[in-house]
Motif scaffolding. Structure first.
Motif, PDB file in Angstrom:
ATOM      1  N   ASP A   1       0.806  -1.218   0.000  1.00 46.84           N
ATOM      2  CA  ASP A   1       0.000   0.000   0.000  1.00 46.84           C
ATOM      3  C   ASP A   1       0.843   1.274   0.000  1.00 46.84           C
ATOM      4  OD1 ASP A   1       1.007  -0.240   2.543  1.00 46.84           O
ATOM      5  OD2 ASP A   1      -0.890   0.182   3.573  1.00 46.84           O
ATOM      6  N   TRP A   2       2.171   1.135   0.080  1.00 41.79           N
ATOM      7  CA  TRP A   2       3.015   2.325   0.184  1.00 41.79           C
ATOM      8  C   TRP A   2       2.976   3.228  -1.046  1.00 41.79           C
ATOM      9  CZ3 TRP A   2       8.038   3.405  -2.116  1.00 41.79           C
ATOM     10  CH2 TRP A   2       8.604   4.600  -1.646  1.00 41.79           C
ATOM     11  N   PRO A   3       3.138   2.715  -2.277  1.00 44.08           N
ATOM     12  CA  PRO A   3       3.098   3.633  -3.431  1.00 44.08           C
ATOM     13  C   PRO A   3       1.802   4.429  -3.509  1.00 44.08           C
ATOM     14  CG  PRO A   3       4.016   1.530  -4.091  1.00 44.08           C
ATOM     15  CD  PRO A   3       3.462   1.334  -2.717  1.00 44.08           C
ATOM     16  N   GLY A   4       0.661   3.759  -3.283  1.00 42.69           N
ATOM     17  CA  GLY A   4      -0.618   4.457  -3.333  1.00 42.69           C
ATOM     18  C   GLY A   4      -0.760   5.507  -2.255  1.00 42.69           C
ATOM     19  N   SER A   5      -0.141   5.268  -1.103  1.00 44.60           N
ATOM     20  CA  SER A   5      -0.246   6.239  -0.001  1.00 44.60           C
ATOM     21  C   SER A   5       0.447   7.554  -0.330  1.00 44.60           C
ATOM     22  CB  SER A   5       0.354   5.642   1.277  1.00 44.60           C
ATOM     23  OG  SER A   5       1.780   5.569   1.196  1.00 44.60           O
ATOM     24  N   LEU A   6       1.379   7.530  -1.278  1.00 47.17           N
ATOM     25  CA  LEU A   6       2.115   8.742  -1.640  1.00 47.17           C
ATOM     26  C   LEU A   6       1.266   9.707  -2.460  1.00 47.17           C
ATOM     27  CD1 LEU A   6       5.512   7.094  -2.645  1.00 47.17           C
ATOM     28  CD2 LEU A   6       4.914   8.150  -0.462  1.00 47.17           C
ATOM     29  N   LEU A   7       0.112   9.255  -2.947  1.00 48.19           N
ATOM     30  CA  LEU A   7      -0.738  10.109  -3.779  1.00 48.19           C
ATOM     31  C   LEU A   7      -1.366  11.250  -2.991  1.00 48.19           C
ATOM     32  CD1 LEU A   7      -2.482   7.327  -5.900  1.00 48.19           C
ATOM     33  CD2 LEU A   7      -0.645   8.859  -6.623  1.00 48.19           C
ATOM     34  N   THR A   8      -1.275  11.212  -1.670  1.00 46.62           N
ATOM     35  CA  THR A   8      -1.791  12.315  -0.855  1.00 46.62           C
ATOM     36  C   THR A   8      -0.793  13.475  -0.771  1.00 46.62           C
ATOM     37  OG1 THR A   8      -0.899  11.314   1.174  1.00 46.62           O
ATOM     38  CG2 THR A   8      -3.161  10.722   0.538  1.00 46.62           C
ATOM     39  N   ARG A   9       0.426  13.251  -1.219  1.00 48.10           N
ATOM     40  CA  ARG A   9       1.449  14.296  -1.127  1.00 48.10           C
ATOM     41  C   ARG A   9       1.286  15.305  -2.257  1.00 48.10           C
ATOM     42  NH1 ARG A   9       7.132  11.390   0.759  1.00 48.10           N
ATOM     43  NH2 ARG A   9       6.219   9.832   2.168  1.00 48.10           N
ATOM     44  N   THR A  10       1.699  16.514  -1.996  1.00 48.97           N
ATOM     45  CA  THR A  10       1.566  17.589  -2.978  1.00 48.97           C
ATOM     46  C   THR A  10       2.909  18.031  -3.543  1.00 48.97           C
ATOM     47  OG1 THR A  10       1.619  19.231  -1.201  1.00 48.97           O
ATOM     48  CG2 THR A  10      -0.553  18.433  -1.918  1.00 48.97           C
ATOM     49  N   ALA A  11       3.977  17.333  -3.182  1.00 49.77           N
ATOM     50  CA  ALA A  11       5.311  17.668  -3.691  1.00 49.77           C
ATOM     51  C   ALA A  11       6.078  16.384  -3.929  1.00 49.77           C
ATOM     52  CB  ALA A  11       6.060  18.557  -2.711  1.00 49.77           C
ATOM     53  N   ARG A  12       7.140  16.485  -4.684  1.00 50.23           N
ATOM     54  CA  ARG A  12       7.984  15.350  -5.008  1.00 50.23           C
ATOM     55  C   ARG A  12       8.432  14.613  -3.744  1.00 50.23           C
ATOM     56  NH1 ARG A  12       9.779  11.584  -8.656  1.00 50.23           N
ATOM     57  NH2 ARG A  12      11.700  10.742  -7.839  1.00 50.23           N
ATOM     58  N   ALA A  13       8.280  13.278  -3.730  1.00 50.02           N
ATOM     59  CA  ALA A  13       8.656  12.461  -2.577  1.00 50.02           C
ATOM     60  C   ALA A  13      10.125  12.060  -2.687  1.00 50.02           C
ATOM     61  CB  ALA A  13       7.771  11.218  -2.500  1.00 50.02           C
ATOM     62  N   ASP A  14      10.942  12.534  -1.768  1.00 54.65           N
ATOM     63  CA  ASP A  14      12.375  12.248  -1.813  1.00 54.65           C
ATOM     64  C   ASP A  14      12.690  10.780  -1.545  1.00 54.65           C
ATOM     65  OD1 ASP A  14      12.906  14.907  -2.335  1.00 54.65           O
ATOM     66  OD2 ASP A  14      13.209  15.428  -0.225  1.00 54.65           O
ATOM     67  N   ASP A  15      11.767  10.053  -0.912  1.00 58.86           N
ATOM     68  CA  ASP A  15      12.023   8.653  -0.587  1.00 58.86           C
ATOM     69  C   ASP A  15      11.610   7.707  -1.710  1.00 58.86           C
ATOM     70  OD1 ASP A  15       9.464   9.543  -0.038  1.00 58.86           O
ATOM     71  OD2 ASP A  15       9.148   8.219   1.674  1.00 58.86           O
ATOM     72  N   VAL A  16      11.207   8.235  -2.849  1.00 65.35           N
ATOM     73  CA  VAL A  16      10.867   7.400  -4.007  1.00 65.35           C
ATOM     74  C   VAL A  16      12.101   7.264  -4.895  1.00 65.35           C
ATOM     75  CG1 VAL A  16       9.504   7.223  -6.110  1.00 65.35           C
ATOM     76  CG2 VAL A  16       8.424   7.982  -4.002  1.00 65.35           C
ATOM     77  N   PRO A  17      12.617   6.054  -5.089  1.00 64.27           N
ATOM     78  CA  PRO A  17      13.771   5.891  -5.982  1.00 64.27           C
ATOM     79  C   PRO A  17      13.366   6.055  -7.440  1.00 64.27           C
ATOM     80  CG  PRO A  17      12.997   3.745  -5.203  1.00 64.27           C
ATOM     81  CD  PRO A  17      12.182   4.772  -4.483  1.00 64.27           C
TER      82      PRO A  17
END
Length: 269
Positions: A220-236
């Motif tokens: 469920d982690w990738p989908g949880s990032l969709l709530t962010r409004t800026a680039r996620a630094d922890d995404v490779p």
């Protein structure tokens, strides 16, 4: 004037992406130069592409268009492909050249872009003949976990966490296909299709899902990032060489081309 659709394939390894850049070897730069050699300086105009691929990204189904005077097209229509084949370097081919309606726009008329990303988790790495288009992953990958992660990314969302944001540009996209399959040769291929993609989006999505596939993150982690409004630094962001643009889709109905282009311009610009 006549609008001409060009279907293009290229090995992106030695290109600095699609777009023309000063003192850089790019796909548009090489293609435009050879078109002018054949048709005359300044004769082909308005070179427009469906999707600007980044440096190192490949294509088997890229689409672009140019506008030519009627007489230039009439004189070169039957020989253009062969002449381009004789002049273009071996890492780029034009596979089709055809006149299309004036309403056709390679970028804005597109309904979808489809990419494939190739990954191998073989302990010895990528096969030598496929090293330019296949990412070697050091950890074993579980395809079931990869597809579980993909499910949370389907649909229309704001993908700001996975994009390099551009000023005054939306990061909302609609993903219609995102799935993983292990091929007979053991290579795992991700297919990702959306109405459009922002810069580095596919490589970021793949990187996030691979973190799930090798067990370091939960599905469920990738989908949880969709709530962010800026680039996620922890995404490779995985390497560009595994990524290939394989298809661009357009409306079958000629009358729908302009309608689609107008709608896309309102959304993207």
């Amino acid at each position: 004037m006549v609008r001409v659709r060009l279907d293009v394939a290229y090995d992106g390894t030695d290109f600095s992406g699609w777009a023309v850049q000063p003192d850089r070897r790019t796909v548009a730069g090489v293609l435009g130069f050879e078109l002018e050699r054949i048709l005359g300086a300044g004769v082909p105009t308005g070179l427009t592409v469906a999707g600007r691929t980044d440096a190192g990204v490949h294509a088997t189904g890229q689409v672009c268009h140019v506008d030519l005077p009627d007489e230039a097209w009439a004189a070169r229509e039957s020989t253009l492909l062969r002449r381009l084949a004789g002049l273009l370097p071996g890492d780029i081919r034009v596979t089709r050249a055809v006149a299309v309606p004036a309403a056709f726009d390679a970028r804005f008329s597109a309904l979808f872009r489809r990419y494939a990303y190739r990954v191998t988790d073989a302990p010895y790495g990528a096969e030598p003949l496929r090293r330019r288009d296949t990412l070697a992953w050091a950890r074993p990958l579980d395809v079931t976990r990869l597809n579980a992660a993909a499910q949370g990314l389907l649909g229309e969302h704001d993908f700001a966490a996975f994009c390099k944001r551009k000023e005054h540009a939306t990061t909302k996209r609609a993903i219609s296909i995102i799935e993983w399959q292990r091929q007979d040769d053991g290579v795992i291929v991700a297919t990702v299709q959306a109405d459009a993609f922002c810069q580095a989006m596919v490589r970021s999505l793949v990187g996030a899902m691979l973190s799930v596939g090798d067990g370091r993150r939960e599905p469920d982690w990738p989908g949880s990032l969709l709530t962010r409004t800026a680039r996620a630094d922890d995404v490779p962001v995985v390497g560009p060489h595994g990524l290939t643009l394989v298809a661009v889709g357009y409306p079958d109905d000629e009358s729908a081309l302009a309608e689609r282009a107008d709608a896309t311009r309102r959304l993207r610009v």
